[in-house]
Write a protein that holds these residues in place. Structure first.
Motif, short mmCIF file in Angstrom:
data_model
loop_
_atom_site.label_atom_id
_atom_site.label_comp_id
_atom_site.label_asym_id
_atom_site.label_seq_id
_atom_site.Cartn_x
_atom_site.Cartn_y
_atom_site.Cartn_z
N ILE A 28 8.48 7.76 -5.07
CA ILE A 28 6.55 7.67 -5.34
C ILE A 28 6.55 6.18 -3.49
N VAL A 29 5.85 6.97 -2.47
CA VAL A 29 6.36 6.52 -1.87
C VAL A 29 4.65 6.38 -1.29
N SER A 30 3.93 4.92 -0.50
CA SER A 30 2.68 4.87 0.16
C SER A 30 2.75 4.72 1.28
N PHE A 31 2.08 6.05 2.04
CA PHE A 31 2.57 6.58 3.43
C PHE A 31 1.05 6.56 4.66
N ASP A 32 0.84 5.50 5.24
CA ASP A 32 -0.49 5.52 5.92
C ASP A 32 -1.35 5.54 4.46
N LEU A 69 -5.95 8.99 0.12
CA LEU A 69 -6.75 8.09 -1.51
C LEU A 69 -7.82 7.71 0.01
N GLU A 70 -8.96 7.85 -1.68
CA GLU A 70 -10.38 7.19 -1.22
C GLU A 70 -10.92 6.08 -2.06
N THR A 71 -11.33 4.92 -2.14
CA THR A 71 -11.48 3.88 -2.47
C THR A 71 -12.12 4.19 -4.02
N GLY A 72 -12.01 3.56 -4.71
CA GLY A 72 -12.69 3.81 -6.20
C GLY A 72 -12.74 5.65 -6.40
N VAL A 73 -11.53 6.57 -5.54
CA VAL A 73 -12.00 7.76 -6.42
C VAL A 73 -10.49 8.19 -7.13
N LYS A 74 -10.10 9.35 -7.67
CA LYS A 74 -9.10 9.83 -8.13
C LYS A 74 -8.29 10.91 -7.63
#
Length: 319
Positions: A75-79, A103-108
């Motif tokens: 797993i990685v985080s990109f941008d 990814l959006e803040t507060g959203v699954k």
């Protein structure tokens, strides 16, 4: 090594082994890997699920994300996106994929298929290149020839795309046999690798010059199975999966180990970040026994707080 240095090393090992006060954070069957995003969100993969560590009223828990995979590995985080290996458990014609979500803040996150991983037997560890424009994926073939493959990443019209750049970016020609964990530190790539010719696991550093392969340097070798690793504090911390031990190799090449089976099936570790974790907290995934998702041997996420005295004792140089 001089006798005095040997005594110091053994004493430090005893100090390290006696001071790791492990605390269980949560059950997680076949816990595997983890990443912390730029905005501090903490995601964890396992052989049974993908989840985010969340906090409510001071209590940490796992919020699972349904993505329909047999197993989740690297797993990685990109941008502002999450990219995860979705592994197929089929023995014949397995269909491994990459899945991703914005990814959006507060959203699954809602995961969707990014691409099919063809000609990769078992995609495992992943990392982004220092330029943050490509993804490396380890193909872990324990008793055969594995490799590291390179994929270009790009975002156009807010859509993420991935394209194969080099299927055999690193392989036996670069003294890489069966890679597992991958992490960059600066321009150097650190990885765990199983050398089937000597039946040993190794921590190796791959050096590059202007983006081109330069050299492979073996930093540590042991008859065991190493999983993930973390370049940190001027050295490398790695997970001895088979012996359930944290292993730290400092800048002088000295090796320090935690107690035998203190972390059964140790599969990954990262430094936790606020607000979820206090400073110097190491977050650890314990997979336990392969194909066992119900016993109390592993199958959990745990934490330990590493004191500054331990860091000093093992020759860590943390910024």
């Amino acid at each position: 090594m001089k006798f005095l240095s040997l005594v110091t090393l053994v004493s430090s090992c005893l100090i390290l082994q006696g001071c790791l006060n492990k605390e269980k954070l949560s059950d997680m069957p076949e816990a595997e890997n983890q990443v912390i995003t730029e905005d501090g969100r903490h995601f964890v993969t396992s052989g049974k699920g993908l989840a985010e560590i969340t906090q409510s009223n001071g209590t940490l828990s796992l919020d699972y994300i349904d993505a329909g995979c047999d197993a989740y590995n690297g797993i990685v985080s990109f941008d502002d996106r999450l990219i995860v290996v979705c592994a197929d458990s089929a023995l014949i014609n397995a269909r491994h994929t990459l899945i991703s979500a914005q990814l959006e803040t507060g959203v699954k996150p809602e995961m969707s298929e990014l691409m099919v991983l063809e000609n990769i037997a078992l995609p495992n560890g992943m990392t982004l290149t220092p330029e943050n424009d490509a993804l490396l994926i380890a193909d872990y073939v324990l008793l055969g020839r594995g490799k590291v493959s390179k994929f270009d990443l790009s975002i156009n019209d807010n859509a993420l795309s991935a394209q194969l750049n080099d299927l055999n970016f690193l392989n036996i020609e670069q003294n890489i046999y069966s890679p597992n964990g991958l992490k960059f530190s600066g321009n150097d790539l650190y990885l765990t690798d199983f050398d089937y010719t000597s039946i040993s696991s190794r921590v190796v550093k791959v050096s590059f010059l202007d983006g081109a392969y330069l050299d492979t340097d073996v930093l540590y070798s042991k008859t065991t199975i190493l999983d993930d690793l973390l370049p940190t504090c001027g050295g490398v911390l790695t997970s001895d999966f088979l012996n359930g031990r944290l292993v730290f190799i400092n800048s002088e090449g000295e090796v320090f180990r935690s107690d035998y089976q203190e972390f059964p099936g140790l599969s990954s570790m990262v430094w936790g970040q606020a607000p979820l974790f206090d400073a110097n907290t190491l977050v650890i995934t314990e997979r336990g026994i392969i194909q066992d998702s119900i016993s109390s041997i592993g199958n959990q996420i745990s934490t330990i707080e590493i004191s500054n005295s331990i860091l000093n004792d093992v020759g860590a140089n943390c910024q």
